[in-house]
Structures are given as structure tokens and as C-alpha cells.
Design an enzyme around this catalytic site. Structure first.
Site, PDB file in Angstrom:
ATOM      1  N   PRO A  21       0.781  -1.237   0.000  1.00 46.76           N
ATOM      2  CA  PRO A  21       0.000   0.000   0.000  1.00 46.76           C
ATOM      3  C   PRO A  21       0.815   1.291   0.000  1.00 46.76           C
ATOM      4  O   PRO A  21       0.266   2.362   0.229  1.00 46.76           O
ATOM      5  CB  PRO A  21      -0.803  -0.122   1.303  1.00 46.76           C
ATOM      6  CG  PRO A  21       0.090  -0.879   2.216  1.00 46.76           C
ATOM      7  CD  PRO A  21       0.860  -1.848   1.344  1.00 46.76           C
ATOM      8  N   LYS A  62       6.736   1.911   1.777  1.00 45.74           N
ATOM      9  CA  LYS A  62       8.151   2.155   1.470  1.00 45.74           C
ATOM     10  C   LYS A  62       8.291   3.207   0.379  1.00 45.74           C
ATOM     11  O   LYS A  62       9.236   3.986   0.388  1.00 45.74           O
ATOM     12  CB  LYS A  62       8.851   0.845   1.115  1.00 45.74           C
ATOM     13  CG  LYS A  62       8.855  -0.096   2.302  1.00 45.74           C
ATOM     14  CD  LYS A  62       9.569  -1.385   2.062  1.00 45.74           C
ATOM     15  CE  LYS A  62       9.229  -2.366   3.176  1.00 45.74           C
ATOM     16  NZ  LYS A  62       7.830  -2.846   3.163  1.00 45.74           N
ATOM     17  N   ASP A  98       2.196  -2.060  -9.007  1.00 43.79           N
ATOM     18  CA  ASP A  98       1.618  -3.193  -8.277  1.00 43.79           C
ATOM     19  C   ASP A  98       0.690  -3.930  -9.221  1.00 43.79           C
ATOM     20  O   ASP A  98       0.041  -3.330 -10.078  1.00 43.79           O
ATOM     21  CB  ASP A  98       0.859  -2.753  -7.018  1.00 43.79           C
ATOM     22  CG  ASP A  98       0.800  -3.882  -5.979  1.00 43.79           C
ATOM     23  OD1 ASP A  98       1.615  -3.890  -5.048  1.00 43.79           O
ATOM     24  OD2 ASP A  98      -0.066  -4.778  -6.137  1.00 43.79           O
ATOM     25  N   ASP A 157       2.547  -6.208 -13.810  1.00 41.85           N
ATOM     26  CA  ASP A 157       3.153  -7.403 -13.218  1.00 41.85           C
ATOM     27  C   ASP A 157       4.667  -7.194 -13.240  1.00 41.85           C
ATOM     28  O   ASP A 157       5.253  -7.028 -14.321  1.00 41.85           O
ATOM     29  CB  ASP A 157       2.731  -8.618 -14.066  1.00 41.85           C
ATOM     30  CG  ASP A 157       3.274  -9.918 -13.517  1.00 41.85           C
ATOM     31  OD1 ASP A 157       4.283  -9.894 -12.771  1.00 41.85           O
ATOM     32  OD2 ASP A 157       2.694 -10.966 -13.847  1.00 41.85           O
ATOM     33  N   CYS A 164       9.111  -9.790   4.313  1.00 43.95           N
ATOM     34  CA  CYS A 164       8.816  -9.863   5.757  1.00 43.95           C
ATOM     35  C   CYS A 164       8.649 -11.334   6.128  1.00 43.95           C
ATOM     36  O   CYS A 164       7.774 -11.686   6.918  1.00 43.95           O
ATOM     37  CB  CYS A 164       7.602  -9.015   6.134  1.00 43.95           C
ATOM     38  SG  CYS A 164       6.097  -9.462   5.264  1.00 43.95           S
TER      39      CYS A 164
HETATM   40  C1  LIG Z   1       4.855  -7.003   0.688  1.00 44.65           C
HETATM   41  S1  LIG Z   1       3.647  -6.218  -0.247  1.00 44.65           S
HETATM   42  C2  LIG Z   1       4.438  -4.702  -0.642  1.00 44.65           C
HETATM   43  C3  LIG Z   1       4.410  -3.679   0.481  1.00 44.65           C
HETATM   44  C4  LIG Z   1       4.834  -2.298   0.005  1.00 44.65           C
HETATM   45  N1  LIG Z   1       6.138  -2.300  -0.613  1.00 44.65           N
HETATM   46  C5  LIG Z   1       4.845  -1.298   1.148  1.00 44.65           C
HETATM   47  O1  LIG Z   1       5.899  -1.015   1.706  1.00 44.65           O
HETATM   48  O2  LIG Z   1       3.780  -0.781   1.474  1.00 44.65           O
HETATM   49  C6  LIG Z   1       3.741  -7.065  -1.764  1.00 44.65           C
HETATM   50  C7  LIG Z   1       2.937  -6.452  -2.876  1.00 44.65           C
HETATM   51  O3  LIG Z   1       3.309  -7.126  -4.078  1.00 44.65           O
HETATM   52  C8  LIG Z   1       2.198  -7.113  -4.935  1.00 44.65           C
HETATM   53  N2  LIG Z   1       2.455  -8.109  -5.984  1.00 44.65           N
HETATM   54  C9  LIG Z   1       2.287  -9.450  -5.936  1.00 44.65           C
HETATM   55  N3  LIG Z   1       2.656 -10.021  -7.102  1.00 44.65           N
HETATM   56  C10 LIG Z   1       3.069  -9.006  -7.894  1.00 44.65           C
HETATM   57  C11 LIG Z   1       3.564  -8.947  -9.226  1.00 44.65           C
HETATM   58  N4  LIG Z   1       3.711 -10.052  -9.964  1.00 44.65           N
HETATM   59  N5  LIG Z   1       3.890  -7.742  -9.724  1.00 44.65           N
HETATM   60  C12 LIG Z   1       3.749  -6.605  -8.986  1.00 44.65           C
HETATM   61  N6  LIG Z   1       3.261  -6.610  -7.736  1.00 44.65           N
HETATM   62  C13 LIG Z   1       2.946  -7.794  -7.191  1.00 44.65           C
HETATM   63  C14 LIG Z   1       1.035  -7.391  -4.022  1.00 44.65           C
HETATM   64  O4  LIG Z   1      -0.175  -6.972  -4.612  1.00 44.65           O
HETATM   65  C15 LIG Z   1       1.422  -6.592  -2.774  1.00 44.65           C
HETATM   66  O5  LIG Z   1       0.823  -5.334  -2.815  1.00 44.65           O
END
Ligand SMILES: C[S@@+](CC[C@H](N)C(=O)[O-])C[C@H]1O[C@@H](n2cnc3c(N)ncnc32)[C@H](O)[C@@H]1O
Length: 438
Positions: free
Chosen positions: A261, A264, A280, A306, A378
Site C-alpha cells: 500500500p 516504502k 503493483d 506485473d 517480511c
Molecule cells: C509485501 S507487499 C508490498 C508492500 C509495500 N512495498 C509497502 O511497503 O507498502 C507485496 C505487494 O506485491 C504485490 N504483488 C504481488 N505479485 C506481484 C507482481 N507479480 N507484480 C507486482 N506486484 C505484485 C502485491 O499486490 C502486494 O501489494
């Protein structure tokens, strides 16, 4: 016992049913029941008890099965969770026993289970009469003692032979509240003074985290001074370390490849004036990045895409920094999200590991010579972290690991790992790699 206490307990039972029977996350499952509660203390109770049951689920599940003659009919499944809440409370011992039993009966009535109120009363009274016999039967079972599924205990024992039980126990402790100060808005000292003046016991962490403050107890975030003006965000200290791995400076072109969300992304933009692209795959979650940045007065180019298919969204210009904050098992943040231990399955892991590897493979060529890629999770599982990092390093040419021994965490054969609870931090993994000019 007053009505609000019944409301909070019923809300917890309803949310737990959604999580444990239907696989919903606790945050989502609590939304509807909490929206029906008027009083803050009642909402806090619902949350606290949901957490308590999720941490104690194997024990309360085993106790309810042993105490009931037969399980309730399918349509009455809520009764299991009303009992679970009461048993977890009796095991906690924070409230008088009679009040807990009385409240459970009232909760059953207000939850449309009047016909089972007598059974719930009888089961809880039997537990209190024969408590030591029932409890002694639970003592030898590790799943029950620690409150985790067997597969996760085994995985942690294999990856962390000296630390696994401390990790499990840390996941059962309530974490402190970590705040991030937006130093574009005010200094950390100003934020600290404002929080203390408003009666909060804010502290400076004894760690190299220049934007972080700690609050020892939960508070309503929106009531904090500076919150509505974008001066503060909630972010664990371990997540805040990510910007230091990135070594940011004004003017860099940066890709945040898994941005939602936006925690970072916002931190990066608070630290330096960047040309930031935030990707995302999930369009709904990507909207939250925009909201996060707007609240803090920051801006980025937000693109749905993606990360493992840059050909769909990349304009061909290399990035100076790439953050891959990858989707993972989230096993490092179980103390904040106790539902994860029941929602994640061992069978999820191979697919997660493959997705992470695909992203790393696809994004490395987008990095400019001299640029830095940071891989973060995480998770505390070696397959997603140290082993993933090693496999990536073996496959990538012209790269050099940046060690960062000055930052908290344990050096692994590749990357650095923080275990949950160490220095009051969440479990987190970082690997920073520089692309060498050829
Ligand atoms: C750990 S969270 C990221 C948290 C974010 N960086 C923050 O600090 O708020 C992982 C994110 O990766 C996204 N995600 C999953 N597969 C993905 C893909 N193939 N390409 C881009 N985003 C992806 C998910 O929707 C999710 O929002």
C-alpha cells in the site's frame, strides 16, 4: 457485565469464524462486526480477543472438542467461536471467571444461539471444575504449547535450530507501535516533543533508524499530533531500514516494483526527491499507494503491472534503484497478524518462491550500471530469503553484494535477516546488490 462487553465478544467470535472457517484475513473479517460497535473500548476488546484466540487456537480447539459431547450443527458453528473466546479468556485469567462464563452465555443469546446457551454454560463450568485434568492433557503437544501449525514449527526448526522456540514465542507477544516521522514535515525531535506533550510515552529507538519513534502501547493513530497533516506514518522499524539499503539521493530514477500500500514508496520520497515509478499487480491495492502518498503530500508515477513482465509497462529507460519488496509468506509479521499462521499453508511456499525468483530475473536487466537492487521480504523462511538470494546471485552477472554490517540483523550467506522480536523489530530480510559497470 455490561452490554458493550457482550458486543465486543460477539464481534470477536464472528470475525474468528470468518478467518478460521472461511479463510478471510482478520483485518477484513473484523471490518463488518467492528462497524456495528459504537464504543471504542468494545472495538478494542473485539480486537484483543480475536488476537488472543488466534494465538491460542490449537489449545482452545482441543479443549472445546474434549469438553463437548458432540460438536454443534453446521448452522450453529458460531457457538464454537463463542466458546473459543471464553476459553481463551479463562486461560488468560484477566477477568473474573464467573463474569467470563456469564458473558459467553449472553454473547450466545445475542448471536442468535439462545438454544445453545445452556450447553455453553455447562461446557465452561465443566472446564472450570476439571481444569487441571484437561490442561495437563495438552502439555506435551508443541502445536498446542506454542499455538502454531506443525508445518511452520518444523520449517522454523529446520531453518533456525537455535532460535525457533524464541521466534515462536516472539510471534505471540504484542508488538510496540513503530512510527515513521516525515522529516519533510518536521524533525524527529519536534515530533517526539509533540507526542510527549499530548501525553504519549514516545521513545527514540536505540537503533540506526533516523526517522523512527516508538510508542509502547496501542493508540488511535488518527488522534496523534501531526497525523492529519502527514507528519507521521505507522511502519515497523525493520521495514524502515529498507531505505537505507537503497542509498537514496535526490534526482535518482527509482522503481518500487511491489509498491502497495505504499509504505516504502512514501518513505523513499520523504528521504529524497526521486523520480519514482510505483508498480503493483493489484489495481485496488495500487489505489492505496496513491492515497498513502496524497496524505503525506508526495507523488509518484503509479502503474498497474506485473513486476515479472516489464515488457508490458517499462518505457525502456534504466532505473538507478529497484526495490523488490516481494509478496511472501509474511512469517516475520505474525506478532502483528496472528491469522497468518492459520491462513498460510506449507503448499503456498513453492509458488511464492517461484514468483519471487521470476521477479528478480525479470527486473535485474532494468537496473542501470552502478545501480542498486534491493530484495526485501517480511519472511523468516530461508527458501524465500537466504536461499532465494543465493540462487539469484549465482545467476546474475556483473553484480556485487553490499553488506551493510552497520544495520541491524544477522548476516546470512547472502543478505541480512532480522528475527521477529529482536530489537523490538518485525522479522525482515534484505539483500542489496549493485550492478557493476561492464
Ligand atoms: C509485501 S507487499 C508490498 C508492500 C509495500 N512495498 C509497502 O511497503 O507498502 C507485496 C505487494 O506485491 C504485490 N504483488 C504481488 N505479485 C506481484 C507482481 N507479480 N507484480 C507486482 N506486484 C505484485 C502485491 O499486490 C502486494 O501489494
Amino acid at each position: 457485565m455490561n452490554r458493550p462487553a457482550v458486543g465486543g465478544r460477539l464481534a470477536a467470535a464472528q470475525a474468528l469464524r470468518q478467518v478460521l472457517d472461511r479463510g478471510q484475513s482478520l483485518d477484513e473479517a473484523l471490518q463488518l462486526p467492528l462497524s456495528k460497535l459504537e464504543h471504542g473500548p468494545d472495538r478494542a476488546l473485539a480486537r484483543r480477543l480475536s488476537y488472543a484466540v488466534l494465538r491460542d487456537w490449537p489449545a482452545v480447539q482441543a479443549l472445546s472438542s474434549a469438553l463437548m459431547d458432540r460438536p454443534p450443527a453446521r448452522r450453529d458453528r458460531l457457538a464454537i467461536f463463542v466458546l473459543a473466546v471464553a476459553l481463551a479468556e479463562l486461560r488468560e485469567g484477566r477477568e473474573p471467571e464467573r463474569a467470563i462464563v456469564h458473558s459467553a452465555v449472553e454473547v450466545a443469546r445475542s448471536g442468535g444461539l439462545s438454544r445453545l446457551a445452556g450447553m455453553i454454560n455447562a461446557v465452561l463450568r465443566r472446564y472450570l471444575r476439571e481444569r487441571s485434568a484437561f490442561e495437563s492433557r495438552l502439555a506435551d503437544n508443541e502445536t498446542i504449547r506454542f499455538g502454531y501449525p506443525g508445518w511452520l514449527i518444523e520449517a522454523l526448526r529446520a531453518d533456525w535450530p537455535d532460535d525457533w522456540s524464541a521466534i515462536l514465542e516472539a510471534g505471540n507477544q504484542a508488538p510496540p507501535l513503530w512510527l515513521r516521522v516525515n522529516r519533510r514535515h518536521w524533525s524527529r525531535e519536534q515530533a517526539l516533543q509533540a507526542l510527549r506533550a499530548a501525553g504519549h510515552e514516545a521513545q527514540l529507538p536505540d537503533l540506526p533508524l533516523p526517522d523512527a519513534l516508538l510508542l509502547p502501547t496501542r493508540v488511535r493513530i488518527s488522534d496523534l499530533p501531526g497525523w492529519s497533516e502527514g507528519g507521521l506514518s505507522v511502519q515497523d522499524g525493520a521495514a524502515q531500514l529498507t531505505v537505507d539499503y537503497l542509498q537514496l539521493e535526490d534526482g535518482l530514477r527509482v522503481l518500487d516494483a511491489c509498491s502497495a500500500p505504499g509504505g516504502k514508496a512514501a518513505h523513499m520520497l520523504e528521504r529524497a526527491a526521486l523520480d519514482l515509478t510505483a508498480i503493483d499487480v493489484d489495481a485496488e491495492r495500487l489505489e492505496r499507494v496513491g492515497e498513502t502518498l496524497q496524505r503525506l503530500g508526495l507523488a509518484a508515477r503509479c502503474l498497474q503491472g506485473d513486476a515479472s513482465r516489464p515488457q508490458d509497462w517499462w518505457d525502456g529507460r534504466p532505473f538507478d534503484r529497484i526495490l523488490v519488496d516481494a509478496p511472501c509468506s509474511a512469517t516475520g509479521v505474525i506478532r502483528r497478524h496472528p491469522d497468518i499462521r492459520w491462513l498460510r499453508k506449507a503448499s503456498d511456499l513453492p509458488e511464492l518462491v517461484e514468483r519471487q525468483a521470476e521477479m528478480l530475473r525479470a527486473l535485474w536487466p532494468l537496473l542501470a550500471p552502478g545501480g542498486i537492487l534491493v530484495y526485501a521480504t517480511c519472511s523468516i523462511l530461508a527458501d524465500e530469503n537466504e536461499r532465494q538470494a543465493r540462487a539469484f546471485l549465482e545467476s546474475c552477472e556483473h553484480c556485487e553484494v553490499i553488506e551493510h554490517a552497520e544495520l541491524p540483523g544477522r548476516a546470512r550467506s547472502a543478505g541480512r535477516q532480522i528475527l521477529p522480536g529482536e530489537n523490538d523489530l518485525d522479522g525482515f530480510f534484505h539483500l542489496a546488490v549493485r550492478r557493476l559497470p561492464v
